[in-house]
Design an enzyme around this catalytic site. Structure first.
Site, PDB file in Angstrom:
ATOM      1  CD1 TRP A 190      -2.139  -2.292   1.583  1.00 10.58           C
ATOM      2  CD2 TRP A 190      -2.945  -1.209  -0.189  1.00 10.58           C
ATOM      3  NE1 TRP A 190      -3.094  -3.089   1.005  1.00 10.58           N
ATOM      4  CE2 TRP A 190      -3.608  -2.455  -0.077  1.00 10.58           C
ATOM      5  CE3 TRP A 190      -3.286  -0.364  -1.246  1.00 10.58           C
ATOM      6  CZ2 TRP A 190      -4.600  -2.862  -0.981  1.00 10.58           C
ATOM      7  CZ3 TRP A 190      -4.274  -0.766  -2.151  1.00 10.58           C
ATOM      8  CH2 TRP A 190      -4.920  -2.006  -2.010  1.00 10.58           C
ATOM      9  CG  ASP A 222      -3.487   3.986   3.883  1.00 11.45           C
ATOM     10  OD1 ASP A 222      -4.588   3.809   4.452  1.00 11.45           O
ATOM     11  OD2 ASP A 222      -3.147   3.370   2.852  1.00 11.45           O
ATOM     12  CE  LYS A 249      -8.796  -2.162   4.150  1.00 12.25           C
ATOM     13  NZ  LYS A 249      -8.719  -3.435   3.449  1.00 12.25           N
TER      14      LYS A 249
HETATM   15  N1  PMP Z   1      -4.513   1.393   1.951  1.00 13.81           N
HETATM   16  C1  PMP Z   1      -4.575   0.266   2.677  1.00 13.81           C
HETATM   17  C2  PMP Z   1      -3.686   0.140   3.879  1.00 13.81           C
HETATM   18  C3  PMP Z   1      -5.463  -0.747   2.339  1.00 13.81           C
HETATM   19  O1  PMP Z   1      -5.521  -1.869   3.047  1.00 13.81           O
HETATM   20  C4  PMP Z   1      -6.297  -0.580   1.204  1.00 13.81           C
HETATM   21  C5  PMP Z   1      -7.324  -1.620   0.778  1.00 13.81           C
HETATM   22  N2  PMP Z   1      -7.125  -2.895   1.153  1.00 13.81           N
HETATM   23  C6  PMP Z   1      -6.175   0.603   0.461  1.00 13.81           C
HETATM   24  C7  PMP Z   1      -5.299   1.564   0.872  1.00 13.81           C
HETATM   25  C8  PMP Z   1      -7.019   0.833  -0.768  1.00 13.81           C
HETATM   26  O2  PMP Z   1      -8.325   1.047  -0.397  1.00 13.81           O
HETATM   27  P1  PMP Z   1      -9.521   1.202  -1.427  1.00 13.81           P
HETATM   28  O3  PMP Z   1      -9.800  -0.141  -2.007  1.00 13.81           O
HETATM   29  O4  PMP Z   1     -10.631   1.738  -0.567  1.00 13.81           O
HETATM   30  O5  PMP Z   1      -9.107   2.176  -2.467  1.00 13.81           O
END
Ligand code: PMP
Length: 360
Positions: free
Chosen positions: A102, A172, A196
């Site tokens: 991420w 994040d 989540k």
């Molecule tokens: N950052 C993290 C730490 C994540 O776990 C995720 C999704 N698993 C995201 C960003 C991306 O999120 P989204 O699918 O809502 O764009």
């Protein structure tokens, strides 16, 4: 009704009582003769739901008064672009800490807008640890420092909040918001996709210090401006009203559980049980440095990966769902967010022990 234990990384488990309440209120919300989904987002009814959700989140996280709470769309991934667009504020450089997949996605997007200094990378450890404060190579002229306190795929968690001096810290928190107490005043901005620990997908919560608003780069789409979102109480356009309402129900549920501190205690206990079992099993393994192990996402491998398919089929049959690791890494992963009850972790450990015995 039978509810399985759901270990999905996201969209993830929601508290059963929240779903039941949503079901009760679905067709006729509070005797108004219509559902939340069918209501104008400008109606006093919906505005009261939206404002209460924000206030409950403020209470849960003790968000200081000089921070705005925004309910945005486009998932956490849209924030990867919105952050440089809004937070560069005349500067041309930002610092990013790379602890896994991420982080990498956030970095790739930021590179479209500015020079990215990788302040530290955990690549050397195979992304199985987080760099320490004294390993951070921060730039004095960075517009902000970005990091991911909990890498959802690798199951890697920072055990400290990076100290960045006057440079705003951006985090994040998609997979760890509301799992433990956090001092919001240490951050310029916190963001988290909802699916989540907050509610259904479709919503992304942004908590941002007011002085960082209002200097978006030229050409920033109106919908991507934090200032526009803040000035319009997150209703510049039609918000994902049902997701916002459900997030509000989850915040109420969290308050009923005793708030974030009480939740953190349960989360620590759940995670400790599972790691202790894995470490002692001789059959399963987790590669993450002990002080950086996530209490939300627990990846693990089996002694022989030829058994993976059987493990997944048998666990699913036992009512333990979504234990496959991320498609990019394989193996297993148990996401044990707030709404996964301790009984779910106990059932998982019991299943894992039986499986290990049968297959050793
Ligand atoms: N950052 C993290 C730490 C994540 O776990 C995720 C999704 N698993 C995201 C960003 C991306 O999120 P989204 O699918 O809502 O764009």
């Amino acid at each position: 009704m039978t509810r399985a234990f759901n270990f999905c990384a996201g969209p993830a488990a929601l508290p059963t009582t929240v779903l039941e309440r949503a079901q009760q209120e679905m067709a006729d919300w509070h005797g108004k003769g219509l559902s939340i989904m069918e209501m104008s987002h400008r109606s006093k009814e919906f505005v009261s739901v939206a404002e209460k959700a924000e206030q409950d989140l403020r209470d849960l996280m003790q968000i200081p008064g000089n921070y705005k709470v925004l309910f945005m769309q486009g998932g956490a991934s849209s924030q990867f672009a919105m952050i440089p667009m809004n937070l560069l504020r005349g500067k041309s450089k930002a610092d990013y800490i790379n602890t896994g997949q991420w982080s990498k996605k956030a970095i790739a997007e930021a590179k479209r807008y500015c020079d990215v200094n990788i302040a530290a990378t955990a690549e050397g450890s195979g992304f199985c640890s987080a760099p320490a404060q004294n390993e951070l190579n921060l730039s004095a002229d960075a517009a902000y420092v970005h990091y991911c306190p909990n890498e959802t795929i690798g199951g890697v968690k920072f055990d400290y909040i990076p100290e960045t001096g006057d440079v705003p810290l951006v985090a994040d928190f998609s997979s760890s918001i509301l799992s433990e107490e956090v001092d919001v005043s240490k951050f310029g901005m916190i963001y988290a996709g909802a699916q989540k620990n907050i509610g259904p997908a479709g919503l992304c919560v942004v908590i941002i210090r007011e002085d960082l608003l209002g200097e978006a780069i030229d050409g920033t789409p109106t919908m991507f401006s934090y200032k526009v979102a803040a000035d319009n109480a997150s209703m510049y356009n039609t918000p994902p009203s049902y997701s916002w309402y459900l997030a509000g129900l989850v915040f109420e549920w969290l308050k009923e559980q005793g708030g974030v501190a009480a939740m953190a205690e349960i989360n620590q206990r759940k995670a400790k049980k599972l790691y202790d079992y894995i470490d002692g099993s001789g059959f399963y393994a987790n590669p993450v440095a002990k002080n950086n192990r996530s209490i939300m996402n627990v990846p693990f491998t089996l002694k022989d990966d030829a058994l993976d398919k059987t493990f997944l089929a048998e666990s699913e049959a036992a009512g333990l769902l979504n234990l496959a690791g991320h498609r990019s890494v394989g193996g297993m992963r148990a996401s044990i967010y707030n709404a996964v009850p301790e009984a779910g972790v106990d059932a998982l450990i019991e299943f894992m022990a039986e499986f290990a015995e049968k297959n050793s």
